[in-house]
Design an enzyme around this catalytic site. Structure first.
Site, PDB file in Angstrom:
ATOM      1  N   GLU A   1       9.528   0.458   2.225  1.00 52.37           N
ATOM      2  CA  GLU A   1       9.090   0.264   3.612  1.00 52.37           C
ATOM      3  C   GLU A   1       8.342  -1.049   3.720  1.00 52.37           C
ATOM      4  OE1 GLU A   1       6.852   3.207   5.744  1.00 52.37           O
ATOM      5  OE2 GLU A   1       8.037   4.871   4.910  1.00 52.37           O
TER       6      GLU A   1
ATOM      7  N   ARG B   1      17.957   4.343   3.943  1.00 46.28           N
ATOM      8  CA  ARG B   1      17.048   5.352   3.411  1.00 46.28           C
ATOM      9  C   ARG B   1      16.670   6.303   4.540  1.00 46.28           C
ATOM     10  NH1 ARG B   1      10.800   4.864   2.777  1.00 46.28           N
ATOM     11  NH2 ARG B   1      10.372   6.896   1.823  1.00 46.28           N
TER      12      ARG B   1
ATOM     13  N   GLU C   1       4.979   8.404   0.359  1.00 43.04           N
ATOM     14  CA  GLU C   1       3.554   8.188   0.631  1.00 43.04           C
ATOM     15  C   GLU C   1       2.735   9.472   0.501  1.00 43.04           C
ATOM     16  OE1 GLU C   1       3.009   6.080   4.301  1.00 43.04           O
ATOM     17  OE2 GLU C   1       4.123   4.330   3.599  1.00 43.04           O
TER      18      GLU C   1
ATOM     19  N   HIS D   1       9.242  13.627   3.641  1.00 46.37           N
ATOM     20  CA  HIS D   1       8.555  12.610   4.432  1.00 46.37           C
ATOM     21  C   HIS D   1       7.646  13.331   5.435  1.00 46.37           C
ATOM     22  CE1 HIS D   1       8.898   8.188   5.819  1.00 46.37           C
ATOM     23  NE2 HIS D   1       7.861   8.731   6.448  1.00 46.37           N
TER      24      HIS D   1
ATOM     25  N   TYR E   1       2.240  -2.774   4.070  1.00 46.62           N
ATOM     26  CA  TYR E   1       2.038  -3.307   5.418  1.00 46.62           C
ATOM     27  C   TYR E   1       0.902  -4.323   5.484  1.00 46.62           C
ATOM     28  CZ  TYR E   1       5.271   0.326   6.891  1.00 46.62           C
ATOM     29  OH  TYR E   1       6.394   1.106   7.020  1.00 46.62           O
TER      30      TYR E   1
ATOM     31  N   ASN F   1       5.764   0.828  -0.606  1.00 45.09           N
ATOM     32  CA  ASN F   1       5.636   0.625   0.840  1.00 45.09           C
ATOM     33  C   ASN F   1       4.422  -0.258   1.093  1.00 45.09           C
ATOM     34  OD1 ASN F   1       7.668   2.526   0.832  1.00 45.09           O
ATOM     35  ND2 ASN F   1       6.544   4.081   1.971  1.00 45.09           N
TER      36      ASN F   1
END
Length: 479
Positions: free
Chosen positions: A380, A84, A173, A128, A305, A303
């Site tokens: 991600e 990606r 995002e 992005h 985290y 995504n």
């Protein structure tokens, strides 16, 4: 089964599962003045004193523009099946308007051809975070015209690459673009206007919808159009406290509902309007906008985290927040000055983010319920550590291996629980320019010596490559 427990049998993924890695244009390409490329907001922001750690910028980054063949060969050697990457808007359409610069498109044509020749499936992200500076000068994402310009750009790229690229992502995002770029100011363009951040969120949604339609007008029907959301897993400090639960709802609306509401369901949450009524009247949401935004998706990128932990608090419009999104005296949470963020307990990465793979499982299952039947990709997931070569030049990162093993196991558990997760993109393929953190945070599976730009696969890259080749998670101690 507890996250820490080891299964009795190997954790095996479906045969068609994509094993990928992800990057973004400004973070890796460099060559910022070649081929007609003009400045993006990140060029301007990173060259503004005090905006990035050490005044660092992406002028060279890791020179992927000139080294892409080497990087693709490395992906193939590791056994990756997907990659990606994002397109630099100002490399393709330097002013954000008008005809494309073919030399810019040619770079991406060559990259796609190289990937396909190596048997690696390309996944293109159109945006992005690197808006052409000329569009920001005209008002940026708070202005409706930027969404219209994005649709034209999407059509240009779709026409150029749609015959060979099947996986497309409109935006990465958009929460960060809107609320860190125009709210807290820790991302480009560095503005701190709560009302502008909400306007930006709406016009990013509109850009996604218009861009989706533009792509589909010029590409084969087989192609997949998605977007990647950094949806938050928001948890209350006190699960039995109604005030803390109300705080969760407020942050969930601002982190998640502001995007998935109109994109998936054709409407913003009414509670979002109530929470922000002193900031904006939302009059920029025009008739027809929600229909334009609510385009059917072929897939959704998630995504993830770390989770967020919040509680009700006395209203405080200034001061630091433990929300993990950089230091600023301005909040990225408009209308939520009465919400406090708390550090979640547990082991942390170099970003200070708690390692909690249960949040990834929770996020996947939420969207399995939120959009039943919609395929999901983890676009991600990864961790920053203070990686250094040993005396032999090797880079051992057992912490990242453990991180990946736990999070991939959470993905597999979600698949077992009925989620249609079709791929995983590790963030990131290699160390790179980490936005306002400059080059001090290393997320890469491949170590980059920034003085020589030499690439060295870390232990985690070899571990992940083994997983990609076998479809089974090796023991986390594998080195």
């Amino acid at each position: 089964m507890p996250e820490s427990a080891q299964p009795a049998t190997p954790v095996t993924f479906p045969p068609a599962f994509l094993w990928g890695a992800a990057t973004s244009a400004y973070q890796i390409e460099g060559a910022v003045r070649e081929g007609g490329r003009t400045p993006s907001i990140w060029d301007t922001f990173s060259h503004t004193p005090g905006r990035t750690a050490g005044g660092e910028h992406g002028d060279i980054a890791v020179d992927h523009y000139h080294r892409y063949r080497e990087d693709v060969a490395l992906m193939a050697e590791l056994g990756l099946t997907a990659y990606r990457f994002s397109i630099s808007w100002s490399r393709v359409q330097p002013t954000g308007r008008g005809p494309a610069v073919q030399v810019g498109l040619d770079f991406y044509r060559r990259l796609v051809d190289e990937l396909l020749e190596r048997g690696i499936k390309p996944a293109v992200t159109l945006y992005h975070w690197d808006l052409p500076q000329e569009l920001e000068d005209a008002g940026g994402w708070p202005e409706r015209d930027t969404a219209l310009r994005f649709a034209e750009y999407a059509q240009i790229v779709g026409e150029a690459l749609g015959d060979r690229v099947e996986q497309w992502i409109t935006l990465n995002e958009p929460w960060c673009s809107a609320f860190l770029g125009y709210g807290s100011g820790v991302h480009a363009p560095g503005r701190t206007d709560p009302e502008a951040s909400l306007r930006a969120a709406h016009h990013l949604n509109l850009a996604h919808g218009l861009g989706t339609s533009a792509l589909r007008s010029v590409m084969p029907a087989r192609n997949s159009v998605a977007l990647s959301l950094n949806s938050s897993v928001v948890r209350p400090l006190s699960p039995q406290d109604p005030a803390d639960l109300a705080a969760v709802r407020k942050i969930d609306d601002l982190a998640n509902g502001v995007f998935h509401g109109p994109i998936l369901h054709g409407a913003y949450p009414e509670s979002l309007f109530s929470a922000t009524e002193l900031i904006t009247d939302w009059s920029y949401v025009l008739d027809g906008d929600l229909g334009a935004i609510n385009q059917p998706l072929d897939a959704l990128g998630l995504n993830y985290y770390t989770p967020a932990l919040v509680s009700a608090a006395e209203a405080d419009p200034s001061g630091p927040r433990a929300d993990g999104h950089g230091a600023s005296n301005h909040s990225p949470w408009p209308g939520a000055d009465d919400v406090a963020f708390h550090q979640t307990p547990g082991e942390r990465t170099e970003m200070g983010w708690t390692i909690d793979p249960t949040g990834l499982h929770e996020l996947i299952m939420r969207y399995t319920r939120e959009a039943p039947g919609l395929p999901l990709y983890i676009t991600e997931n990864g961790a920053a550590y203070d990686d250094k070569p040993d005396s032999d030049g090797r880079v051992h990162d057992p912490e990242r291996i453990a991180y990946l093993e736990k999070h991939l196991a959470a993905v597999r558990r979600a698949i077992t629980d009925g989620a249609d997760v079709r791929g995983y993109y590790l963030w990131s393929l290699m160390d790179n320019f980490e936005w306002a953190y400059g080059y001090e945070k290393r997320f890469g599976a491949v170590y980059v010596d920034y003085a020589t730009l030499t690439r060295t696969p870390k232990s985690s890259a070899l571990w992940y490559g083994q997983a990609a080749r076998t479809g089974t998670l090796p023991a986390p101690e594998a080195d």
